[in-house]
Design a protein around this motif. Sequence first.
Motif, PDB file in Angstrom:
ATOM      1  N   LEU A 352      52.421  52.839  33.592  1.00 43.46           N
ATOM      2  CA  LEU A 352      51.686  53.112  32.356  1.00 43.46           C
ATOM      3  C   LEU A 352      50.200  53.254  32.669  1.00 43.46           C
ATOM      4  CD1 LEU A 352      51.908  53.315  29.222  1.00 43.46           C
ATOM      5  CD2 LEU A 352      51.264  50.888  29.170  1.00 43.46           C
ATOM      6  N   PRO A 353      49.630  54.463  32.522  1.00 40.24           N
ATOM      7  CA  PRO A 353      48.191  54.628  32.779  1.00 40.24           C
ATOM      8  C   PRO A 353      47.366  53.988  31.673  1.00 40.24           C
ATOM      9  CG  PRO A 353      49.119  56.683  31.971  1.00 40.24           C
ATOM     10  CD  PRO A 353      50.269  55.737  32.150  1.00 40.24           C
ATOM     11  N   LEU A 354      46.218  53.456  32.038  1.00 41.77           N
ATOM     12  CA  LEU A 354      45.337  52.776  31.092  1.00 41.77           C
ATOM     13  C   LEU A 354      43.925  53.325  31.203  1.00 41.77           C
ATOM     14  CD1 LEU A 354      46.359  49.084  31.876  1.00 41.77           C
ATOM     15  CD2 LEU A 354      47.216  50.485  29.989  1.00 41.77           C
ATOM     16  N   HIS A 355      43.308  53.560  30.056  1.00 39.94           N
ATOM     17  CA  HIS A 355      41.893  53.921  30.013  1.00 39.94           C
ATOM     18  C   HIS A 355      41.144  52.670  29.579  1.00 39.94           C
ATOM     19  CE1 HIS A 355      38.511  56.680  28.278  1.00 39.94           C
ATOM     20  NE2 HIS A 355      38.225  56.215  29.476  1.00 39.94           N
ATOM     21  N   GLY A 356      40.482  52.036  30.524  1.00 39.20           N
ATOM     22  CA  GLY A 356      39.827  50.775  30.206  1.00 39.20           C
ATOM     23  C   GLY A 356      39.177  50.167  31.428  1.00 39.20           C
ATOM     24  N   ALA A 357      39.172  48.850  31.467  1.00 35.35           N
ATOM     25  CA  ALA A 357      38.570  48.128  32.587  1.00 35.35           C
ATOM     26  C   ALA A 357      39.444  46.936  32.926  1.00 35.35           C
ATOM     27  CB  ALA A 357      37.156  47.668  32.236  1.00 35.35           C
ATOM     28  N   GLY A 358      39.573  46.659  34.208  1.00 34.95           N
ATOM     29  CA  GLY A 358      40.348  45.512  34.665  1.00 34.95           C
ATOM     30  C   GLY A 358      39.521  44.669  35.612  1.00 34.95           C
ATOM     31  N   VAL A 359      39.601  43.344  35.460  1.00 32.11           N
ATOM     32  CA  VAL A 359      38.756  42.465  36.263  1.00 32.11           C
ATOM     33  C   VAL A 359      39.448  41.121  36.488  1.00 32.11           C
ATOM     34  CG1 VAL A 359      37.553  41.648  34.192  1.00 32.11           C
ATOM     35  CG2 VAL A 359      36.435  41.456  36.416  1.00 32.11           C
ATOM     36  N   HIS A 360      39.257  40.570  37.677  1.00 28.77           N
ATOM     37  CA  HIS A 360      39.680  39.204  37.969  1.00 28.77           C
ATOM     38  C   HIS A 360      38.469  38.300  37.777  1.00 28.77           C
ATOM     39  CE1 HIS A 360      41.376  35.699  39.992  1.00 28.77           C
ATOM     40  NE2 HIS A 360      40.247  35.630  40.686  1.00 28.77           N
ATOM     41  N   ILE A 361      38.622  37.274  36.954  1.00 25.14           N
ATOM     42  CA  ILE A 361      37.519  36.362  36.643  1.00 25.14           C
ATOM     43  C   ILE A 361      37.899  34.949  37.055  1.00 25.14           C
ATOM     44  CG2 ILE A 361      36.187  35.299  34.773  1.00 25.14           C
ATOM     45  CD1 ILE A 361      36.443  37.914  33.239  1.00 25.14           C
ATOM     46  N   GLU A 362      37.012  34.322  37.796  1.00 26.36           N
ATOM     47  CA  GLU A 362      37.168  32.910  38.134  1.00 26.36           C
ATOM     48  C   GLU A 362      35.908  32.182  37.698  1.00 26.36           C
ATOM     49  OE1 GLU A 362      37.885  30.065  42.041  1.00 26.36           O
ATOM     50  OE2 GLU A 362      38.694  32.114  42.020  1.00 26.36           O
ATOM     51  N   LEU A 363      36.072  31.179  36.826  1.00 32.08           N
ATOM     52  CA  LEU A 363      34.933  30.442  36.287  1.00 32.08           C
ATOM     53  C   LEU A 363      34.597  29.239  37.165  1.00 32.08           C
ATOM     54  CD1 LEU A 363      35.885  30.532  32.492  1.00 32.08           C
ATOM     55  CD2 LEU A 363      34.438  32.118  33.782  1.00 32.08           C
ATOM     56  N   ASP A 365      34.539  26.182  36.510  1.00 35.85           N
ATOM     57  CA  ASP A 365      35.396  25.002  36.357  1.00 35.85           C
ATOM     58  C   ASP A 365      36.755  25.189  37.025  1.00 35.85           C
ATOM     59  OD1 ASP A 365      36.700  26.765  34.718  1.00 35.85           O
ATOM     60  OD2 ASP A 365      36.564  25.549  32.897  1.00 35.85           O
ATOM     61  N   GLY A 366      36.956  26.339  37.696  1.00 36.84           N
ATOM     62  CA  GLY A 366      38.198  26.591  38.415  1.00 36.84           C
ATOM     63  C   GLY A 366      39.215  27.404  37.645  1.00 36.84           C
ATOM     64  N   SER A 367      39.036  27.581  36.336  1.00 35.10           N
ATOM     65  CA  SER A 367      39.971  28.402  35.559  1.00 35.10           C
ATOM     66  C   SER A 367      39.780  29.869  35.922  1.00 35.10           C
ATOM     67  CB  SER A 367      39.760  28.186  34.060  1.00 35.10           C
ATOM     68  OG  SER A 367      38.408  28.399  33.709  1.00 35.10           O
ATOM     69  N   HIS A 395      28.225  30.846  34.380  1.00 35.39           N
ATOM     70  CA  HIS A 395      29.660  30.727  34.125  1.00 35.39           C
ATOM     71  C   HIS A 395      30.565  31.122  35.295  1.00 35.39           C
ATOM     72  CE1 HIS A 395      29.042  30.069  29.772  1.00 35.39           C
ATOM     73  NE2 HIS A 395      28.051  30.940  29.894  1.00 35.39           N
ATOM     74  N   LEU A 396      30.195  32.144  36.037  1.00 36.79           N
ATOM     75  CA  LEU A 396      31.137  32.750  36.978  1.00 36.79           C
ATOM     76  C   LEU A 396      31.061  32.157  38.376  1.00 36.79           C
ATOM     77  CD1 LEU A 396      31.069  36.588  36.219  1.00 36.79           C
ATOM     78  CD2 LEU A 396      32.922  34.984  35.805  1.00 36.79           C
ATOM     79  N   SER A 397      32.243  31.945  38.937  1.00 39.53           N
ATOM     80  CA  SER A 397      32.338  31.618  40.351  1.00 39.53           C
ATOM     81  C   SER A 397      32.625  32.881  41.153  1.00 39.53           C
ATOM     82  CB  SER A 397      33.451  30.589  40.578  1.00 39.53           C
ATOM     83  OG  SER A 397      33.657  30.371  41.954  1.00 39.53           O
ATOM     84  N   GLU A 398      33.469  33.763  40.569  1.00 40.63           N
ATOM     85  CA  GLU A 398      33.813  35.020  41.241  1.00 40.63           C
ATOM     86  C   GLU A 398      34.257  36.038  40.206  1.00 40.63           C
ATOM     87  OE1 GLU A 398      36.254  36.342  45.198  1.00 40.63           O
ATOM     88  OE2 GLU A 398      37.315  35.041  43.798  1.00 40.63           O
ATOM     89  N   MET A 399      33.894  37.297  40.445  1.00 39.74           N
ATOM     90  CA  MET A 399      34.372  38.393  39.608  1.00 39.74           C
ATOM     91  C   MET A 399      34.716  39.567  40.512  1.00 39.74           C
ATOM     92  SD  MET A 399      32.670  40.313  36.297  1.00 39.74           S
ATOM     93  CE  MET A 399      31.465  41.311  37.170  1.00 39.74           C
ATOM     94  N   ILE A 400      35.950  40.035  40.416  1.00 40.49           N
ATOM     95  CA  ILE A 400      36.415  41.162  41.221  1.00 40.49           C
ATOM     96  C   ILE A 400      36.797  42.298  40.278  1.00 40.49           C
ATOM     97  CG2 ILE A 400      38.168  41.992  42.836  1.00 40.49           C
ATOM     98  CD1 ILE A 400      38.431  39.103  43.844  1.00 40.49           C
ATOM     99  N   ILE A 401      36.139  43.441  40.436  1.00 40.53           N
ATOM    100  CA  ILE A 401      36.467  44.605  39.620  1.00 40.53           C
ATOM    101  C   ILE A 401      37.740  45.246  40.164  1.00 40.53           C
ATOM    102  CG2 ILE A 401      35.693  46.856  38.791  1.00 40.53           C
ATOM    103  CD1 ILE A 401      34.070  44.551  37.693  1.00 40.53           C
ATOM    104  N   ILE A 402      38.726  45.408  39.302  1.00 46.79           N
ATOM    105  CA  ILE A 402      39.970  46.091  39.676  1.00 46.79           C
ATOM    106  C   ILE A 402      39.873  47.564  39.294  1.00 46.79           C
ATOM    107  CG2 ILE A 402      42.481  46.116  39.414  1.00 46.79           C
ATOM    108  CD1 ILE A 402      42.182  43.128  38.464  1.00 46.79           C
ATOM    109  N   PHE A 403      39.411  47.821  38.080  1.00 47.77           N
ATOM    110  CA  PHE A 403      39.075  49.196  37.694  1.00 47.77           C
ATOM    111  C   PHE A 403      38.041  49.160  36.585  1.00 47.77           C
ATOM    112  CE2 PHE A 403      42.862  48.066  35.256  1.00 47.77           C
ATOM    113  CZ  PHE A 403      42.629  48.536  33.973  1.00 47.77           C
ATOM    114  N   ASP A 404      37.209  50.199  36.547  1.00 40.44           N
ATOM    115  CA  ASP A 404      36.115  50.258  35.586  1.00 40.44           C
ATOM    116  C   ASP A 404      36.300  51.384  34.580  1.00 40.44           C
ATOM    117  OD1 ASP A 404      33.056  51.270  34.931  1.00 40.44           O
ATOM    118  OD2 ASP A 404      33.236  49.102  35.079  1.00 40.44           O
ATOM    119  N   ASP A 405      37.365  52.152  34.721  1.00 45.64           N
ATOM    120  CA  ASP A 405      37.596  53.249  33.780  1.00 45.64           C
ATOM    121  C   ASP A 405      39.079  53.559  33.630  1.00 45.64           C
ATOM    122  OD1 ASP A 405      36.897  55.351  32.005  1.00 45.64           O
ATOM    123  OD2 ASP A 405      37.111  56.780  33.627  1.00 45.64           O
TER     124      ASP A 405
END
Length: 587
Positions: A352-363, A365-367, A395-405
């Motif tokens: 399923l193609p998606l028009h949007g943004a995907g990101v991995h977020i690690e805060l 506090d470990g969540s 807030h962020l410990s790590e942020m990885i961009i999976i897709f931006d569009d």
Amino acid sequence: MKRPYAIVKNRILINTALLYCDTLEKLLRSVLFEDIVCRYLRRLKSKTPRRYEELSLALGGDGDENGLLDKILTLLRMLSTNRAEELVTLSPAFASALERRCLLREFVEGLYDYWRHFERYLVLPAPSGTKAPQADLYHSQFVTINEELKMLILRLYRTVITNLTGESIRVYRQLPAATNLGVLTERIDWDIPSEDYHGLKEVPFIRYVLFEPPIIFYPRQNKRRGAFIELPENPLKGLKLSSEEWFCYPAKVGRLTIFIFFHRDFASLGFSLSNLFELADREAISGQRPEAVLVFGGPPVGREGISFFYEDKENDFVVGYVVGSEDADYFGYLKKTTLTLHNLIMIKRGSLPLHGAGVHIELKDGSAANLIIVGDSGAGKSETLEAFRVLAEDHLSEMIIIFDDMGSLALSRDDILCYGTEVGAFLRLDDLSPGFAFAEIDRSIFMNPHLTNARIVIPVAYYHQVVMGHPVDIFLYANNYEQVDRERPIIEFFPSPDEALGVFRSGARMAKGTTDEKGLVHSYFANPFGAPQRKEAHEILARQFFEAMFERQVKVGQVRTRLAIDGYEQDGPLAAAQAIFDLIRNL
């Protein structure tokens, strides 16, 4: 390229295999230098005829343009090795002209600025049938050629000015005086699907890219118009692309390989792909068949429109085609047509193609969570990612961009996995936090920064992270037009797949001027790039994936970014980002 250089409109492409200068003497006697001086004289005569006449009289001219050109070239060559006072003795014919040193200095400064106003590209063709492109020495030569040319041009300019005025340079500006961008190209044989595609085989592939920041391009358009139209016949049948005028950027578009052929008239757009899509290596080109090809800048196809596609069912292949008109001179056409091809293939393969943004977020506090925000152009998806960066320190410990569009979903045995397509982003400058673009100026390509909808192309992700497959935890629709109140919170979850499908299918958003749309508009699943063209197949996939998300406890809802509400262009995405952080902490 078989010629030493080509000048097309405001672009100069230099073939350094045929035009290599490593001394001032070679530079001053090169055909390109003579051509630039000649063109500048004609411009001077057209734009400021009075100054042209003054220059001609100072050099003892009689109205003969060729004679004036020869005298100026001779004077510049002599000033590269002699001071003005010495020239009076060495060549008395220039004595009168050297009494007008201010006039001559203005000419030299104007000539230098005229050269720099061009978009300048370096092209180094690799020898065919050799291993030179793989050699470290050849890579080193490719990198140093532009640097050496830059220093040579700066040295010539400074030497001529110093010898002319008798004053030493006190402020040294290390400007990008050579080329803005360089490419190493190679002719490579690939698996051509059928006779219809033989007209592409001589076009050289871009193997390596070098650019000298800051890079600012001025495409003739600053927004995208119209839809992507399916053609009943292959537009490449009978078409032959010249190796003199065309390049191929072999792009890794997510898990696919797409060969993007572009005409030199659109060099600024084509070379900018290096900041958006991963450049495929030789192993992905030689003897290989891509999943699709795109020809950008071709002749008309006999139908109204700019962007087209054709599904070659016989060869299980997809073709994109963009007409080479002035209206197509916008990076959005190149990017979106490529992504439309990706989406058509994904639908056919059951993703399923998606028009949007995907990101991995690690805060902190470990969540952590993998988040997808779906939305059409201007909905606030990229701006919310930018808000994450603004709030990162607290807030962020790590942020990885999976897709931006553009991305896609695939089903595994246990999870719903998301994949990306791009390693870069094509963003509106107006929607970024103040100072962000300038902080990234050393990596960015700016497009029409003086206009509304000014854009920046910037790297944001690593390819291995884009294609590794991330389990989806949160799946949100970007609502950019509704105000937040007690009845409508920033984040609202849907109770069932049917309600969720209704909102996503409607694709409502307030248009922000990034396309030719205005007001509250709707686009099928917020994705005009392949989804409506294959609506029946997409509808089946959408229901399958939405039901799977609810079964597997994925949080499905909408986030109100308020990006289209006056006064909330910055605060809306910031509040949305904060609400998402709170949600992740409570998962």
